[in-house]
Design a protein around this motif. Structure first.
Motif, PDB file in Angstrom:
ATOM      1  N   ILE A 110      15.218  -0.860  -2.490  1.00  0.00           N
ATOM      2  CA  ILE A 110      14.216   0.151  -2.140  1.00  0.00           C
ATOM      3  C   ILE A 110      13.116  -0.516  -1.331  1.00  0.00           C
ATOM      4  O   ILE A 110      12.534  -1.512  -1.756  1.00  0.00           O
ATOM      5  N   GLY A 111      12.836   0.040  -0.152  1.00  0.00           N
ATOM      6  CA  GLY A 111      11.844  -0.579   0.720  1.00  0.00           C
ATOM      7  C   GLY A 111      10.448  -0.033   0.582  1.00  0.00           C
ATOM      8  O   GLY A 111       9.624  -0.205   1.488  1.00  0.00           O
ATOM      9  N   LEU A 112      10.127   0.657  -0.513  1.00  0.00           N
ATOM     10  CA  LEU A 112       8.785   1.218  -0.686  1.00  0.00           C
ATOM     11  C   LEU A 112       7.689   0.155  -0.700  1.00  0.00           C
ATOM     12  O   LEU A 112       6.620   0.372  -0.135  1.00  0.00           O
ATOM     13  N   PRO A 113       7.860  -0.997  -1.365  1.00  0.00           N
ATOM     14  CA  PRO A 113       6.796  -2.007  -1.312  1.00  0.00           C
ATOM     15  C   PRO A 113       6.459  -2.441   0.106  1.00  0.00           C
ATOM     16  O   PRO A 113       5.295  -2.612   0.458  1.00  0.00           O
ATOM     17  N   GLY A 114       7.515  -2.602   0.952  1.00  0.00           N
ATOM     18  CA  GLY A 114       7.255  -2.971   2.339  1.00  0.00           C
ATOM     19  C   GLY A 114       6.523  -1.872   3.079  1.00  0.00           C
ATOM     20  O   GLY A 114       5.620  -2.142   3.891  1.00  0.00           O
ATOM     21  N   ILE A 115       6.919  -0.614   2.821  1.00  0.00           N
ATOM     22  CA  ILE A 115       6.228   0.501   3.465  1.00  0.00           C
ATOM     23  C   ILE A 115       4.772   0.574   3.005  1.00  0.00           C
ATOM     24  O   ILE A 115       3.860   0.772   3.811  1.00  0.00           O
ATOM     25  N   ARG A 116       4.566   0.423   1.708  1.00  0.00           N
ATOM     26  CA  ARG A 116       3.205   0.457   1.187  1.00  0.00           C
ATOM     27  C   ARG A 116       2.354  -0.649   1.809  1.00  0.00           C
ATOM     28  O   ARG A 116       1.184  -0.443   2.147  1.00  0.00           O
ATOM     29  N   SER A 117       2.941  -1.835   1.978  1.00  0.00           N
ATOM     30  CA  SER A 117       2.205  -2.944   2.583  1.00  0.00           C
ATOM     31  C   SER A 117       1.815  -2.614   4.027  1.00  0.00           C
ATOM     32  O   SER A 117       0.678  -2.861   4.445  1.00  0.00           O
ATOM     33  N   ARG A 118       2.731  -2.022   4.781  1.00  0.00           N
ATOM     34  CA  ARG A 118       2.435  -1.663   6.162  1.00  0.00           C
ATOM     35  C   ARG A 118       1.344  -0.593   6.230  1.00  0.00           C
ATOM     36  O   ARG A 118       0.446  -0.659   7.065  1.00  0.00           O
ATOM     37  N   VAL A 119       1.443   0.391   5.327  1.00  0.00           N
ATOM     38  CA  VAL A 119       0.422   1.449   5.306  1.00  0.00           C
ATOM     39  C   VAL A 119      -0.957   0.854   5.009  1.00  0.00           C
ATOM     40  O   VAL A 119      -1.960   1.213   5.634  1.00  0.00           O
ATOM     41  N   GLY A 120      -1.007  -0.067   4.053  1.00  0.00           N
ATOM     42  CA  GLY A 120      -2.285  -0.703   3.737  1.00  0.00           C
ATOM     43  C   GLY A 120      -2.835  -1.495   4.896  1.00  0.00           C
ATOM     44  O   GLY A 120      -4.035  -1.457   5.183  1.00  0.00           O
ATOM     45  N   LEU A 121      -1.981  -2.224   5.596  1.00  0.00           N
ATOM     46  CA  LEU A 121      -2.433  -3.002   6.749  1.00  0.00           C
ATOM     47  C   LEU A 121      -2.948  -2.105   7.871  1.00  0.00           C
ATOM     48  O   LEU A 121      -3.828  -2.502   8.638  1.00  0.00           O
ATOM     49  N   LEU A 122      -2.399  -0.910   7.955  1.00  0.00           N
ATOM     50  CA  LEU A 122      -2.849   0.034   8.986  1.00  0.00           C
ATOM     51  C   LEU A 122      -4.064   0.851   8.543  1.00  0.00           C
ATOM     52  O   LEU A 122      -4.548   1.697   9.290  1.00  0.00           O
ATOM     53  N   GLY A 123      -4.563   0.602   7.320  1.00  0.00           N
ATOM     54  CA  GLY A 123      -5.739   1.329   6.833  1.00  0.00           C
ATOM     55  C   GLY A 123      -5.430   2.739   6.381  1.00  0.00           C
ATOM     56  O   GLY A 123      -6.320   3.589   6.350  1.00  0.00           O
ATOM     57  N   GLY A 124      -4.170   3.016   6.018  1.00  0.00           N
ATOM     58  CA  GLY A 124      -3.780   4.358   5.598  1.00  0.00           C
ATOM     59  C   GLY A 124      -3.604   4.474   4.102  1.00  0.00           C
ATOM     60  O   GLY A 124      -3.919   3.566   3.330  1.00  0.00           O
TER      61      GLY A 124
END
Length: 513
Positions: free
Chosen positions: A478-492
């Motif tokens: 499941i790639g949710l942790p990676g997605i969450r990390s990207r969202v956080g880096l983008l300020g979302g």
């Protein structure tokens, strides 16, 4: 004529000769009168003094206060209390001394002592009594402060000044200490960078510092004794009065955070602290400390912005590196493995081997898979045609037999920043891979909508779902942790709504900068 010549008639008349015995008698009578006068004087002197004078003398001697009698600015009498006050053992140490005895030339306020004495005695003459404070020494040379009361009196026909001394050295020291403490407190209040206001239990203002004057435009004289809630109705709203009562009733401090100023731009924090008397349980009022946090908030926002900028720079570097590596691998697959497989296919087409058809089919599958991997690694279509078309192509590549996918896109006519486009494409790609591999869903819906400077992504499926609390970081595949990390880096922000057996909705909000 005979008469004129009579010698007896022409001679003057003669006094009779004095009688010596008579003179002696008169002298004796005078001596007796003088002796009688002396006797009467002795008798008068031996008479007791009038009752009023006796009473005065008794009060004078027995008074607990130091009392002196002064005549012509000299001490003519004093009581035992006066002797003890100055450390004397006998009246002779004070009697006949001038009132300037043991007095410094100048008083602490700089006035000459002799001039001050003249001024005080002039007031006494004008008013008949006078009270003032005086600085002097005792016989041991120790400084002392006295409260002096002067009163004009008449004793046995003699006009005197009745002087009462009270030692107020300790009181003066305490008063001076209190003055110093008040000045220190006032200095602290006035030099505080915060607005500081003291209130009694009714909300009446008892202290008001300079910052309060600066922010309100009202001086201390204008507000002291006034109700804070009446002067500033926005403090007297239901929330403010409830907080004030809570501090009085519970004795605990209260904080109202990030409140906007009424007359100034910005925000403030308002602390309410109970004021206590010496008895710990007695709350006498409330201290209100208002702290301007406008600059602090601006700094925090700036820090957050810089942090996000650094995060985005890191993400950009990561994504750029990843995309470059993906592109290199894709080119290697396309130009190396793909070309080699295609050449093999051509060679087999010219062959007459009986298994040629089967080999050609396997090669065709290998070529198709190579192209698919190459496309997934680096979708050139994203760079060539933009995010909307690339997402559509991504949906079209999903086999309809395995998943029925629908795409809704709005507001993407204008291109997004390259970093954001790549990140959105990769997140949607990962979410669809998760749905295909793990959700066992029959349908999936994706919405990508841009409104002004906000980009919203929503991916929904009707699969078997999962428990999103906590976020399953450790679940394999499941790639949710990676997605969450990207969202956080983008300020979302990332939100997951899922229940076992009822599908999943994943919502992402991203700022467009």
């Amino acid at each position: 004529m005979s008469q004129l010549s009579d010698p007896d008639q022409s001679a003057p008349s003669r006094l009779p000769a004095p009688d010596a015995r008579r003179v002696t008698e008169l002298e004796q009578q005078v001596q007796a009168l003088l002796a009688r006068q002396a006797e009467l004087e002795q008798q008068v002197a031996a008479l007791p003094p009038p009752a009023s004078e006796t009473r005065f003398r008794r009060l004078f001697e027995q008074s607990a206060d130091a009392v002196l009698l002064v005549h012509d600015l000299h001490i003519v009498d004093c009581n035992e209390a006066a002797l003890r006050m100055v450390g004397a053992t006998a009246k002779e140490q004070l009697l006949h001394k001038p009132v300037t005895y043991l007095v410094p030339d100048f008083q602490p306020d700089g006035e000459q002592s002799a001039e001050a004495i003249r001024r005080h005695y002039q007031t006494l003459r004008d008013q008949g009594t006078h009270r003032f404070e005086w600085y002097r020494y005792n016989l041991r040379g120790q400084a002392m402060w006295l409260e002096i009361v002067l009163t004009n009196i008449n004793v046995s026909g003699e006009q005197l000044v009745y002087v009462v001394w009270r030692d107020i050295t300790g009181q003066r020291a305490a008063r001076e200490q209190l003055r110093v403490e008040k000045e220190f407190t006032k200095s602290l209040l006035d030099n505080s960078v915060d607005v500081v206001v003291a209130l009694d239990r009714e909300g009446v203002i008892t202290a008001w510092n300079r910052e309060a004057e600066r922010y309100s435009g009202l001086t201390e004289a204008q507000v002291l004794g006034q109700s804070l809630f009446e002067l500033f109705p926005h403090f007297g709203d239901q929330t403010g009065r409830a907080a004030f009562r809570q501090v009085l009733e519970t004795g605990t401090r209260n904080l109202r955070a990030n409140v906007p100023y009424v007359n100034h731009p910005g925000q403030y924090d308002a602390y309410m602290v109970p004021l206590r008397s010496e008895a710990p349980a007695a709350i006498t009022g409330v201290l209100v400390v208002v702290r301007d946090i406008t600059e602090r908030n601006r700094m925090q926002e700036e820090t957050t912005r810089l942090h996000l900028t650094r995060q985005q720079e890191v993400l950009s570097a990561i994504l750029t590196t990843q995309e470059a590596e993906r592109k290199r691998i894709a080119e290697a697959l396309h130009n190396g493995v793909g070309q080699l497989l295609y050449a093999t296919k051509l060679h087999l087409q010219r062959s007459t081997d009986a298994n040629r058809d089967k080999s050609l089919t396997l090669l065709e599958d290998a070529i198709r898979m190579t192209r698919t991997i190459s496309f997934e690694l680096t979708p050139g279509i994203l760079e060539d045609f933009g995010l909307e078309y690339a997402l559509g192509e991504l949906i079209r590549r999903i086999p309809q037999a395995s998943l029925k996918a629908s795409l809704h896109v709005s507001g993407l006519e204008a291109s997004l920043p390259k970093l954001l486009e790549v990140a959105v494409y990769r997140m949607v790609q990962e979410l669809f891979n998760n749905i295909i591999k793990h959700a066992s869903a029959q349908e999936a819906f994706i919405h990508v909508v841009r409104e002004a400077d906000q980009l919203s992504i929503s991916v929904e499926d009707n699969g078997h779902g999962f428990n999103p609390e906590p976020l399953p970081d450790a679940l394999p595949g499941i790639g949710l942790p990676g997605i969450r990390s990207r969202v956080g880096l983008l300020g979302g922000t990332l939100n997951i709504a899922s229940r076992p057996g009822q599908g999943t909705i994943i919502s992402i909000e991203l700022p467009v900068r």
